[in-house]
Design a protein around this motif. Structure first.
Motif, mmCIF file in Angstrom:
data_model
loop_
_atom_site.group_PDB
_atom_site.id
_atom_site.type_symbol
_atom_site.label_atom_id
_atom_site.label_comp_id
_atom_site.label_asym_id
_atom_site.label_seq_id
_atom_site.Cartn_x
_atom_site.Cartn_y
_atom_site.Cartn_z
ATOM 1 N N SER A 167 39.995 3.404 30.582
ATOM 2 C CA SER A 167 39.834 4.590 31.419
ATOM 3 C C SER A 167 38.527 5.316 31.115
ATOM 4 O O SER A 167 37.755 5.639 32.029
ATOM 5 N N SER A 168 38.266 5.566 29.832
ATOM 6 C CA SER A 168 37.050 6.294 29.465
ATOM 7 C C SER A 168 35.803 5.441 29.694
ATOM 8 O O SER A 168 34.760 5.933 30.134
ATOM 9 N N LEU A 169 35.892 4.143 29.422
ATOM 10 C CA LEU A 169 34.745 3.269 29.614
ATOM 11 C C LEU A 169 34.401 3.137 31.085
ATOM 12 O O LEU A 169 33.228 3.020 31.453
ATOM 13 N N ARG A 170 35.416 3.176 31.931
ATOM 14 C CA ARG A 170 35.155 3.055 33.366
ATOM 15 C C ARG A 170 34.304 4.231 33.850
ATOM 16 O O ARG A 170 33.411 4.052 34.683
ATOM 17 N N GLN A 171 34.582 5.428 33.332
ATOM 18 C CA GLN A 171 33.807 6.607 33.724
ATOM 19 C C GLN A 171 32.352 6.457 33.313
ATOM 20 O O GLN A 171 31.441 6.877 34.021
#
Length: 236
Positions: free
Chosen positions: A148-152
């Motif tokens: 989730s955080s890496l996608r951002q």
């Protein structure tokens, strides 16, 4: 005694097919080494992180090569592609798909340090939680905790590289031609998200493949530390 943690690590994490049956020995070996003054947890965690970083490096290198991706327009947009080809405008589709793939390849190369930083910042406990899993347990855990955080952080990298490949210009040209066709029910294509989702999926898949190779042959595929954590005793 200096080799005690290595001996214990080799016995405990020997990559046996029946890891569940070996876990009491793993736990006992770790405790023996700790009692002798060796911080096996940090060394095991370091080996797991190094394996993940090695896998990420190799996966990123593979996927950053021209032709590594073969993305086509998503299923919802295939009627668009088919119609354009039918009317003799297939070159517009080809240019958009080429720009998509070049953007994905460039983004993977640029995002590699982002993924490595996420691995480096994993806690010791998080890394140790991976040991009891299967061939791609480290990758699965890493993905679950970071996707989730890496996608951002990955999204602007993808968007920037799509701009460099001329994707948006080609996409606008495709839509301009498509809009002139006497058709209804034209789909709303969010191709940015499509490229991001597919390139991340492929990257995690490749990292998992590399992890599996490292577990199968740690000394050849990794380093001395990785070999000590995942190696030896494979016949157990």
């Amino acid at each position: 005694m200096k080799q005690l943690w290595v001996v214990v690590g080799l016995l405990a994490l020997g990559g046996c097919q029946n890891m569940e049956g070996m876990m009491p020995w793993v736990d006992m070996g770790n405790q023996v080494a700790k009692n002798a003054g060796y911080d096996t947890d940090s060394k095991l965690a370091a080996g797991i992180k190094e394996a993940l970083i090695t896998g990420t490096d190799r996966a990123s290198t593979q996927l950053s090569q021209t032709g590594a991706f073969n993305l086509k327009l998503p299923a919802a947009a295939q009627p668009v592609a088919d119609t354009l080809r039918q009317f003799g405008f297939g070159s517009y589709v080809d240019k958009v798909e080429t720009a998509m793939n070049r953007g994905a390849e460039q983004a993977v190369a640029e995002a590699a340090p982002v993924f490595k930083q996420a691995i480096t910042s994993m806690s010791v406990n998080d890394a140790l939680g991976i040991i009891r899993g299967g061939d791609t347990a480290a990758t699965a855990y890493f993905r679950g905790e970071t996707e989730s955080s890496l996608r951002q952080r990955y999204q602007p990298i993808v968007e920037d590289n799509l701009k460099k490949t001329g994707f948006y210009d080609q996409y606008k040209s495709l839509l301009a031609v498509y809009d002139k066709l006497p058709l209804t029910n034209k789909p709303n294509m969010n191709l940015e998200s499509y490229v991001i989702d597919n390139s991340m999926d492929e990257l995690y898949t490749r990292i998992g493949e590399q992890e599996s190779l490292i577990r199968q042959n740690p000394m050849q595929q990794g380093s001395a530390l990785i070999g000590a954590v995942f190696g030896s005793g494979k016949g157990g």
